[in-house]
Scaffold this active site. Structure first.
Site, PDB file in Angstrom:
ATOM      1  N   LYS A 187      51.906  27.579  93.066  1.00 56.66           N
ATOM      2  CA  LYS A 187      52.490  27.724  91.732  1.00 56.66           C
ATOM      3  C   LYS A 187      52.026  29.015  91.036  1.00 56.66           C
ATOM      4  CE  LYS A 187      54.950  23.991  91.795  1.00 56.66           C
ATOM      5  NZ  LYS A 187      54.674  23.453  93.114  1.00 56.66           N
TER       6      LYS A 187
HETATM    7  C1  LIG Z   1      59.984  20.617  90.109  1.00 55.28           C
HETATM    8  C2  LIG Z   1      58.713  19.977  90.562  1.00 55.28           C
HETATM    9  N1  LIG Z   1      58.300  18.863  89.938  1.00 55.28           N
HETATM   10  C3  LIG Z   1      57.163  18.247  90.284  1.00 55.28           C
HETATM   11  C4  LIG Z   1      56.363  18.726  91.299  1.00 55.28           C
HETATM   12  C5  LIG Z   1      55.135  17.963  91.701  1.00 55.28           C
HETATM   13  O1  LIG Z   1      53.959  18.682  91.587  1.00 55.28           O
HETATM   14  P1  LIG Z   1      52.706  18.356  92.544  1.00 55.28           P
HETATM   15  O2  LIG Z   1      53.020  18.846  93.897  1.00 55.28           O
HETATM   16  O3  LIG Z   1      51.578  19.099  91.894  1.00 55.28           O
HETATM   17  O4  LIG Z   1      52.508  16.881  92.495  1.00 55.28           O
HETATM   18  C6  LIG Z   1      56.739  19.886  91.956  1.00 55.28           C
HETATM   19  C7  LIG Z   1      55.879  20.437  93.024  1.00 55.28           C
HETATM   20  O5  LIG Z   1      56.110  21.318  93.754  1.00 55.28           O
HETATM   21  C8  LIG Z   1      57.942  20.528  91.595  1.00 55.28           C
HETATM   22  O6  LIG Z   1      58.362  21.641  92.227  1.00 55.28           O
END
Ligand SMILES: Cc1ncc(COP(=O)(O)O)c(C=O)c1O
Length: 378
Positions: A187
């Site tokens: 990210k």
């Molecule tokens: C649009 C979106 N929402 C939620 C998430 C979830 O995040 P995490 O992987 O930190 O749980 C991601 C992760 O890549 C994402 O791209």
């Protein structure tokens, strides 16, 4: 085949500031759990960066979405509208509460939820809309807010990919009841794994802290009496130490990603059959990933062929998300899979993303674009 360049990964974390210093401080002082000082400091800095009053650090973006939904009281029997083109975490977080995700196709140009299609999906069970600022491109929040106001719905912004993105000069995350961010290693800002909820509402803030920490009473934390079912979503001091260092340089990291996208667009401008996401009006897209669509008639090769060619030349890529309406897990959960999601299907079929690390060199991007241009004529 001779490898012209070293392997170029799709995304590397860029830890260019005080990350090491702060992590070593955690190790030296022994404050490695969620009780250390960096968690609060990171939360405060992050809330300030987003233009919000409160922030709650958690273990992932998925956890952030989950406690955001829980804090709003979303539960079994409710429906939450989400885009069909997104990461599965959006749908799963809704499922964790017992509610059902309902899908809306995305716009063919911005790849964000198509606001003109939201109202047709609203029922008496709908409690919230979850717009996702996909690949860092802010959604048309004016349109989302108008619909939410008319139907008395909550908005939960999914800003997992949109740290520092702006819409009419205001930061993503500040347009909704509550918003969620991810700090996964790829990210724009990272803690390795991690997430954050931001809100301006004290009640939601308290509810999030309550759910994050096993529903211990916020007033009497040392009692072992729990009125609700809670979660252990606490971010560690080690992760927050990395996060604090990252937020100190947030605008620098943001500029690097935006510049990379400009360079990709410059070098691929004249390659017929390659297109990019279109920025939402009056917004600042923070270009988390450099995604492209391949028009196989004009480009002369399929996406699959291009992915293989780039792989053979040591360039890593990723496919774009498969639509929510195609997910067996969600079908089995009872979600409606009916309807057409043509733009989502097109993105899944024709899209891929190219290396997008913040610290890519211009020469690397030029090299990748050169490969894409050469392959067209092969
Ligand atoms: C649009 C979106 N929402 C939620 C998430 C979830 O995040 P995490 O992987 O930190 O749980 C991601 C992760 O890549 C994402 O791209």
């Amino acid at each position: 085949m001779k490898k012209i360049k070293d392997f170029i990964p799709v995304c590397n974390a860029y830890l260019d500031g005080n990350e090491k210093k702060y992590v070593l401080d955690c190790l030296d002082t022994g404050w490695i759990s969620s009780a250390g000082k960096y968690v609060k400091e990171f939360e405060n800095r992050f809330a300030e960066y987003c233009g919000c009053k409160y922030a709650v650090a958690v273990t992932s973006g998925t956890a952030a979405l989950h406690i955001a939904l829980s804090s709003l009281g979303i539960k079994k029997g409710d429906e939450v509208i989400i885009p069909s083109f997104t990461m599965i975490a959006c749908a799963f977080a809704v499922c964790y509460t017992g509610a059902k995700p309902v899908f809306v196709d995305v716009d063919k140009d911005t790849w964000n939820i198509d606001c003109s299609k939201i109202e047709s999906k609203i029922t008496s069970k709908t409690k919230a809309i979850m717009p996702v600022h996909i690949f860092g491109n802010p959604c048309d929040m004016k349109a989302v807010m108008k619909i939410a106001k008319k139907h008395k719905l909550h908005i939960i912004e999914d800003c997992a990919e949109a740290h520092g993105a702006e819409y009419y000069g205001k930061k993503a995350g500040s347009f909704s009841s509550i918003a969620a961010f991810s700090f996964f290693a790829n990210k724009n800002l990272t803690t390795g794994e991690g997430g954050m909820v931001v809100t301006n509402n004290k009640k939601y803030y308290d509810r999030c802290r309550y759910f994050r920490n096993m529903c211990y009473s916020l007033d009497k934390p040392r009692t072992y009496e729990h009125d609700d079912i809670g979660f252990n979503y606490r971010m560690t001091n080690l992760q927050a130490a990395v996060g604090l260092a990252q937020i100190e340089k947030a605008d620098f990291y943001r500029t690097l990603r935006i510049n990379n996208n400009k360079i990709y667009r410059k070098y691929l401008k004249n390659v017929e059959g390659i297109s990019f996401q279109k920025d939402e009006k009056n917004s600042l897209n923070v270009c988390w990933m450099n995604a492209i669509l391949i028009d196989k008639e004009k480009y002369g090769k399929t996406k699959k062929e291009l992915v293989q060619y780039l792989k053979d030349n040591n360039v890593d890529t990723r496919l774009l998300f498969t639509g929510m309406h195609k997910q067996k897990s969600l079908k089995n959960y009872g979600c409606s899979m009916l309807g057409k999601y043509e733009n989502t299907d097109k993105l899944t079929a024709d899209g891929l993303y190219l290396p997008s690390s913040a610290n890519l060199k211009e020469s690397e991007i030029r090299h990748i674009c050169g490969l894409i241009a050469d392959f067209k004529d092969k």
